[in-house]
Design a protein around this motif. Sequence first.
Motif, PDB file in Angstrom:
ATOM      1  N   HIS A  24       0.799  -1.221   0.000  1.00 59.04           N
ATOM      2  CA  HIS A  24       0.000   0.000   0.000  1.00 59.04           C
ATOM      3  C   HIS A  24       0.835   1.275   0.000  1.00 59.04           C
ATOM      4  O   HIS A  24       0.340   2.324  -0.418  1.00 59.04           O
ATOM      5  N   ALA A  25       2.076   1.201   0.464  1.00 60.84           N
ATOM      6  CA  ALA A  25       2.889   2.421   0.577  1.00 60.84           C
ATOM      7  C   ALA A  25       3.041   3.160  -0.758  1.00 60.84           C
ATOM      8  O   ALA A  25       2.739   4.358  -0.835  1.00 60.84           O
ATOM      9  N   PRO A  26       3.499   2.499  -1.836  1.00 52.65           N
ATOM     10  CA  PRO A  26       3.617   3.242  -3.105  1.00 52.65           C
ATOM     11  C   PRO A  26       2.258   3.650  -3.664  1.00 52.65           C
ATOM     12  O   PRO A  26       2.138   4.725  -4.275  1.00 52.65           O
ATOM     13  N   LEU A  27       1.238   2.825  -3.448  1.00 48.41           N
ATOM     14  CA  LEU A  27      -0.099   3.197  -3.912  1.00 48.41           C
ATOM     15  C   LEU A  27      -0.598   4.431  -3.166  1.00 48.41           C
ATOM     16  O   LEU A  27      -1.211   5.329  -3.757  1.00 48.41           O
ATOM     17  N   GLY A  28      -0.336   4.478  -1.868  1.00 50.95           N
ATOM     18  CA  GLY A  28      -0.759   5.624  -1.074  1.00 50.95           C
ATOM     19  C   GLY A  28      -0.059   6.906  -1.471  1.00 50.95           C
ATOM     20  O   GLY A  28      -0.673   7.987  -1.473  1.00 50.95           O
ATOM     21  N   ILE A  29       1.212   6.813  -1.806  1.00 52.82           N
ATOM     22  CA  ILE A  29       1.947   7.995  -2.270  1.00 52.82           C
ATOM     23  C   ILE A  29       1.303   8.538  -3.540  1.00 52.82           C
ATOM     24  O   ILE A  29       1.144   9.754  -3.710  1.00 52.82           O
ATOM     25  N   GLU A  30       0.920   7.640  -4.441  1.00 57.97           N
ATOM     26  CA  GLU A  30       0.271   8.062  -5.687  1.00 57.97           C
ATOM     27  C   GLU A  30      -1.107   8.652  -5.419  1.00 57.97           C
ATOM     28  O   GLU A  30      -1.511   9.642  -6.048  1.00 57.97           O
ATOM     29  N   VAL A  31      -1.840   8.059  -4.477  1.00 59.45           N
ATOM     30  CA  VAL A  31      -3.153   8.600  -4.100  1.00 59.45           C
ATOM     31  C   VAL A  31      -3.013  10.016  -3.564  1.00 59.45           C
ATOM     32  O   VAL A  31      -3.769  10.922  -3.932  1.00 59.45           O
ATOM     33  N   ALA A 205       7.987   5.814   3.687  1.00 61.85           N
ATOM     34  CA  ALA A 205       6.654   5.198   3.755  1.00 61.85           C
ATOM     35  C   ALA A 205       6.766   3.719   4.100  1.00 61.85           C
ATOM     36  O   ALA A 205       5.995   3.204   4.933  1.00 61.85           O
ATOM     37  N   TRP A 206       7.695   3.012   3.475  1.00 60.63           N
ATOM     38  CA  TRP A 206       7.883   1.590   3.783  1.00 60.63           C
ATOM     39  C   TRP A 206       8.310   1.390   5.237  1.00 60.63           C
ATOM     40  O   TRP A 206       7.784   0.516   5.928  1.00 60.63           O
ATOM     41  N   ALA A 207       9.261   2.202   5.697  1.00 60.11           N
ATOM     42  CA  ALA A 207       9.727   2.068   7.078  1.00 60.11           C
ATOM     43  C   ALA A 207       8.604   2.381   8.063  1.00 60.11           C
ATOM     44  O   ALA A 207       8.433   1.687   9.076  1.00 60.11           O
ATOM     45  N   SER A 208       7.818   3.410   7.779  1.00 60.42           N
ATOM     46  CA  SER A 208       6.703   3.774   8.659  1.00 60.42           C
ATOM     47  C   SER A 208       5.675   2.651   8.736  1.00 60.42           C
ATOM     48  O   SER A 208       5.177   2.315   9.819  1.00 60.42           O
ATOM     49  N   ALA A 209       5.345   2.074   7.581  1.00 60.18           N
ATOM     50  CA  ALA A 209       4.371   0.981   7.553  1.00 60.18           C
ATOM     51  C   ALA A 209       4.872  -0.217   8.344  1.00 60.18           C
ATOM     52  O   ALA A 209       4.123  -0.819   9.130  1.00 60.18           O
ATOM     53  N   ALA A 210       6.131  -0.581   8.152  1.00 62.06           N
ATOM     54  CA  ALA A 210       6.681  -1.742   8.860  1.00 62.06           C
ATOM     55  C   ALA A 210       6.680  -1.518  10.368  1.00 62.06           C
ATOM     56  O   ALA A 210       6.304  -2.416  11.144  1.00 62.06           O
ATOM     57  N   MET A 211       7.100  -0.337  10.817  1.00 63.93           N
ATOM     58  CA  MET A 211       7.109  -0.044  12.254  1.00 63.93           C
ATOM     59  C   MET A 211       5.701  -0.077  12.834  1.00 63.93           C
ATOM     60  O   MET A 211       5.476  -0.590  13.936  1.00 63.93           O
ATOM     61  N   ALA A 212       4.745   0.488  12.099  1.00 65.51           N
ATOM     62  CA  ALA A 212       3.361   0.524  12.590  1.00 65.51           C
ATOM     63  C   ALA A 212       2.787  -0.876  12.722  1.00 65.51           C
ATOM     64  O   ALA A 212       2.097  -1.193  13.704  1.00 65.51           O
TER      65      ALA A 212
END
Length: 259
Positions: A24-31, A205-212
């Motif tokens: 979802h991280a790259p998709l969210g950046i595009e959104v 974004a990837w690091a944030s998602a993984a930590m969360a």
Amino acid sequence: MFSLELLGILLPALVAGLAIGLTHAPLGIEVLRRGIIFIDLAIAQIAGLGLVVMELYWPDAAGWLLQAVAVACALAAALLFHWSERRLPAQQEALIGSSFVVAASLALLLLADQPHGGEAIQHLLSGQLLFVGWSELTLTVPLYALVLLAWFVWPRVRAGIGFYVLFALAVTASVQLAGVYVVFASLILPALAAAAWPGRTLAVAWASAAMAVLAGLTAALLLDWPAGPVLVVSYALVALAVALPRWRRTGRSRPAEND
């Protein structure tokens, strides 16, 4: 300390959560770049509506048929939003938000008289990530891998209808594992955190998602709290921790860009 039983519960949920977050991280950046923030809620809710209809009227339907209906509903929504992008760009966000509200209301109406309607709504919104098993992951993880492969190997797919199709496929799988709320949080909050770090948006974004995901699922399991709401709060806290120092230094956030 984790017992083997707790570890057996956590591992498939962790794999599912990380697969969702990293896809979802790259998709969210595009959104965020396109400014269509609520498209994830709308497509997830419409896919969920298809599942509600199937479970009510065809409760014995095969698993592949349930998946096909959910994907068909999500793709129909994606095609509608792609059409609105070309024909009604000024009204697109309003159409997306209205679609979410209508789909959510229809789901509530369909489940209003059902004995387990409240439970079904809770599952649709919050998911049951801690109850995900390896069998579900054998179907969804390859799909996430294909979405990421298409996204990075063929960048042109991000333009036009390709973005909407990939988005619909990913969200359809995710909403069944984690629910509508986690889908929204995993798409928007890491991208929002990454917007504070231009030039490193995807890595952040990837690091944030993984930590969360790591923090949220661990807390949910140890505290015996529902995983969906805990994950949403975890995504929000991690995003705030990542972005706030940058915002305080620069005084503003910048639009996220795809790396």
